[in-house]
Design a protein around this motif. Structure first.
Motif, PDB file in Angstrom:
ATOM      1  N   THR A  52      41.530  -6.212  28.892  1.00  0.00           N
ATOM      2  CA  THR A  52      41.408  -7.605  28.459  1.00  0.00           C
ATOM      3  C   THR A  52      42.721  -8.050  27.838  1.00  0.00           C
ATOM      4  OG1 THR A  52      39.020  -7.449  28.085  1.00  0.00           O
ATOM      5  CG2 THR A  52      40.186  -9.192  26.915  1.00  0.00           C
ATOM      6  N   VAL A  53      43.179  -9.238  28.210  1.00  0.00           N
ATOM      7  CA  VAL A  53      44.376  -9.829  27.622  1.00  0.00           C
ATOM      8  C   VAL A  53      44.016 -11.208  27.090  1.00  0.00           C
ATOM      9  CG1 VAL A  53      46.698 -10.722  28.057  1.00  0.00           C
ATOM     10  CG2 VAL A  53      45.973  -8.570  29.117  1.00  0.00           C
ATOM     11  N   VAL A  54      44.188 -11.404  25.800  1.00  0.00           N
ATOM     12  CA  VAL A  54      43.992 -12.708  25.168  1.00  0.00           C
ATOM     13  C   VAL A  54      45.333 -13.139  24.581  1.00  0.00           C
ATOM     14  CG1 VAL A  54      42.749 -14.036  23.430  1.00  0.00           C
ATOM     15  CG2 VAL A  54      41.585 -12.176  24.636  1.00  0.00           C
ATOM     16  N   PHE A  55      45.816 -14.297  24.997  1.00  0.00           N
ATOM     17  CA  PHE A  55      47.109 -14.777  24.536  1.00  0.00           C
ATOM     18  C   PHE A  55      46.997 -15.348  23.115  1.00  0.00           C
ATOM     19  CE2 PHE A  55      47.463 -15.095  29.223  1.00  0.00           C
ATOM     20  CZ  PHE A  55      48.541 -14.226  29.383  1.00  0.00           C
ATOM     21  N   LEU A  72      53.330  -6.995  29.093  1.00  0.00           N
ATOM     22  CA  LEU A  72      52.276  -7.576  28.260  1.00  0.00           C
ATOM     23  C   LEU A  72      51.408  -6.463  27.704  1.00  0.00           C
ATOM     24  CD1 LEU A  72      51.023 -10.606  30.424  1.00  0.00           C
ATOM     25  CD2 LEU A  72      52.354 -10.724  28.315  1.00  0.00           C
ATOM     26  N   GLN A  73      51.027  -6.581  26.455  1.00  0.00           N
ATOM     27  CA  GLN A  73      50.144  -5.601  25.834  1.00  0.00           C
ATOM     28  C   GLN A  73      48.701  -6.096  25.905  1.00  0.00           C
ATOM     29  OE1 GLN A  73      50.672  -2.467  24.363  1.00  0.00           O
ATOM     30  NE2 GLN A  73      52.582  -2.705  25.502  1.00  0.00           N
ATOM     31  N   PRO A  74      47.787  -5.258  26.364  1.00  0.00           N
ATOM     32  CA  PRO A  74      46.384  -5.685  26.428  1.00  0.00           C
ATOM     33  C   PRO A  74      45.772  -5.814  25.039  1.00  0.00           C
ATOM     34  CG  PRO A  74      46.574  -3.362  26.996  1.00  0.00           C
ATOM     35  CD  PRO A  74      47.972  -3.880  26.865  1.00  0.00           C
ATOM     36  N   GLY A 113      41.050  -2.275  26.052  1.00  0.00           N
ATOM     37  CA  GLY A 113      41.002  -1.572  27.327  1.00  0.00           C
ATOM     38  C   GLY A 113      42.110  -0.551  27.437  1.00  0.00           C
ATOM     39  N   SER A 114      42.159   0.142  28.563  1.00  0.00           N
ATOM     40  CA  SER A 114      43.132   1.218  28.736  1.00  0.00           C
ATOM     41  C   SER A 114      43.752   1.185  30.122  1.00  0.00           C
ATOM     42  CB  SER A 114      42.470   2.579  28.512  1.00  0.00           C
ATOM     43  OG  SER A 114      41.485   2.822  29.510  1.00  0.00           O
ATOM     44  N   LEU A 115      44.947   1.771  30.216  1.00  0.00           N
ATOM     45  CA  LEU A 115      45.689   1.867  31.467  1.00  0.00           C
ATOM     46  C   LEU A 115      46.273   3.266  31.582  1.00  0.00           C
ATOM     47  CD1 LEU A 115      47.148   0.661  33.977  1.00  0.00           C
ATOM     48  CD2 LEU A 115      48.952  -0.109  32.419  1.00  0.00           C
ATOM     49  N   ARG A 142      50.078   1.811  25.613  1.00  0.00           N
ATOM     50  CA  ARG A 142      51.037   1.350  24.596  1.00  0.00           C
ATOM     51  C   ARG A 142      52.451   1.868  24.863  1.00  0.00           C
ATOM     52  NH1 ARG A 142      48.116  -2.782  22.979  1.00  0.00           N
ATOM     53  NH2 ARG A 142      45.962  -2.143  22.695  1.00  0.00           N
ATOM     54  N   VAL A 143      52.700   2.378  26.045  1.00  0.00           N
ATOM     55  CA  VAL A 143      54.014   2.915  26.397  1.00  0.00           C
ATOM     56  C   VAL A 143      54.920   1.780  26.870  1.00  0.00           C
ATOM     57  CG1 VAL A 143      55.256   4.441  28.000  1.00  0.00           C
ATOM     58  CG2 VAL A 143      53.091   5.181  26.969  1.00  0.00           C
ATOM     59  N   PRO A 144      56.179   1.696  26.407  1.00  0.00           N
ATOM     60  CA  PRO A 144      57.061   0.600  26.823  1.00  0.00           C
ATOM     61  C   PRO A 144      57.404   0.681  28.307  1.00  0.00           C
ATOM     62  CG  PRO A 144      58.264   2.214  25.500  1.00  0.00           C
ATOM     63  CD  PRO A 144      56.819   2.578  25.410  1.00  0.00           C
ATOM     64  N   PRO A 145      57.796  -0.454  28.902  1.00  0.00           N
ATOM     65  CA  PRO A 145      58.030  -0.513  30.354  1.00  0.00           C
ATOM     66  C   PRO A 145      59.016   0.528  30.869  1.00  0.00           C
ATOM     67  CG  PRO A 145      58.072  -2.714  29.403  1.00  0.00           C
ATOM     68  CD  PRO A 145      57.999  -1.764  28.256  1.00  0.00           C
TER      69      PRO A 145
END
Length: 350
Positions: free
Chosen positions: A10-13, A54-56, A59-61, A70-73
């Protein structure tokens, strides 16, 4: 193990807008996945979240079993190609491609070898000393692609990477891209607004609307059996109408038509549904007939487009409903009177 495993993302701006809502998705090793949907559907938001830009909110990736939520690009080992070529004009082609290796402090002889190999791979062998300004748009996009794959990424992300190119260059690069990802064994996620492109190159297509996944399917399944009437309208130009369902028949009051349940395609969990349903009429379900044909619906031709082996028509009924249809033979005329017959409409719970 999936190459990409997304759970309840989930991403909420900051302004409170929901970009993604509880997205669940698994992408297999070496799969070519296309993300498609109307503007604002969340497809680019999902791609940028996979990339780490973008950080969610929740949820998880996971990438190949590793939690990268939470790992940087720069630590995700992903290559990315954008719509605009994003090559640095002051650098040579070779320097552009070598940049990720230089940042990783790869020794110069090894950098030069890998740059030559990457340029050969994208069809730019011998172009290393040239400046981007001397290249065509398609060649610049090849430079961006070479730079994306030179660091041996686990996943390749494409954000409208072909949309700025003209046809037939776009078609040519599309074919080469698919071949390249297959040869390199890349897992690829491709955002596009082009429905035909998504259906032609992807192993599976993800349809997003309003930040939610509507359907994940292989192209043939997606076009034959859309999960919702809205997906049918978006993917296949289906006309969507209100209808009613009882134990024996499906009726469309606006057109004065009805079908037995054996003559329609019931999709979704109808359960004991009776009453209001949604009907989606695919272009293939619309037959254009001479005006006054018994049992057919009177209509007129609203638009005609040449589509190679046939003409693509928009026809409008007296009730104001519009349908797409395909016609072979002489070119129909705009405003020409016709009749239409509709067979096997798709029926969805309202």
């Amino acid at each position: 193990m999936a190459a990409i495993d997304i759970q309840d993302l989930t991403v909420v701006f900051p302004d409170g807008t929901t970009g993604l809502s509880r997205v669940n998705l698994e992408v297999a090793e070496e799969e070519f996945l296309a993300l498609i949907g109307p503007s604002g559907s969340g497809k680019t938001t999902l791609l940028r979240t996979i990339a780490g830009f973008l950080q969610p909110s929740s949820g998880s990736l996971h990438i190949q079993g590793r939690d990268v939520t939470r790992v940087p690009p720069e630590k995700r080992r992903m290559g990315m190609v954008f719509q605009q070529h994003a090559v640095w004009p002051h650098m040579s082609v070779a320097a552009n491609v070598a940049y990720p290796l230089k940042q990783a402090k790869v020794a110069r002889p090894e950098r030069e070898r890998r740059v030559r190999e990457a340029l050969e791979l994208v069809g730019l062998g011998g172009y290393g000393s040239r400046k981007p300004a001397s290249l065509s748009g398609g060649q610049q996009q090849r430079v961006a692609l070479a730079r994306a794959i030179i660091a041996d990424p686990r996943v390749l992300l494409l954000d409208e990477a072909l949309s700025a190119l003209d046809e037939p260059l776009r078609d040519s690069l599309r074919r080469e891209l698919v071949s390249l990802t297959r040869r390199q064994g890349l897992t690829t996620v491709h955002v596009t607004h082009d429905r035909a492109e998504a259906l032609s190159i992807a192993d599976r297509v993800v349809v997003l609307m309003a930040g939610e996944v509507q359907q994940i399917a292989e192209p043939a399944e997606l076009t034959r059996r859309p999960a919702t009437a809205q997906v049918a309208a978006f993917i296949a130009d289906a006309a969507v109408l209100e209808g009613s369902l009882d134990d024996a028949r499906v009726t469309c009051p606006a057109l004065g038509l009805s079908w037995s349940q054996a003559e329609v395609e019931l999709i979704g969990d109808m359960g004991t549904t009776t009453g209001v349903v949604q009907l989606a009429v695919l272009p293939a379900a619309v037959e254009t007939l001479p005006p006054g044909t018994p049992g057919a619906v009177p209509a007129r031709v609203a638009s005609v487009l040449f589509a190679g082996e046939y003409f693509s028509l928009t026809v409008e009924t007296e009730s104001g409903h519009r349908f797409r249809a395909a016609v072979r033979g002489p070119r129909p005329r705009v405003d020409e009177a016709v009749s239409i017959r509709i067979t096997r409409p798709l029926v969805y719970p309202a």
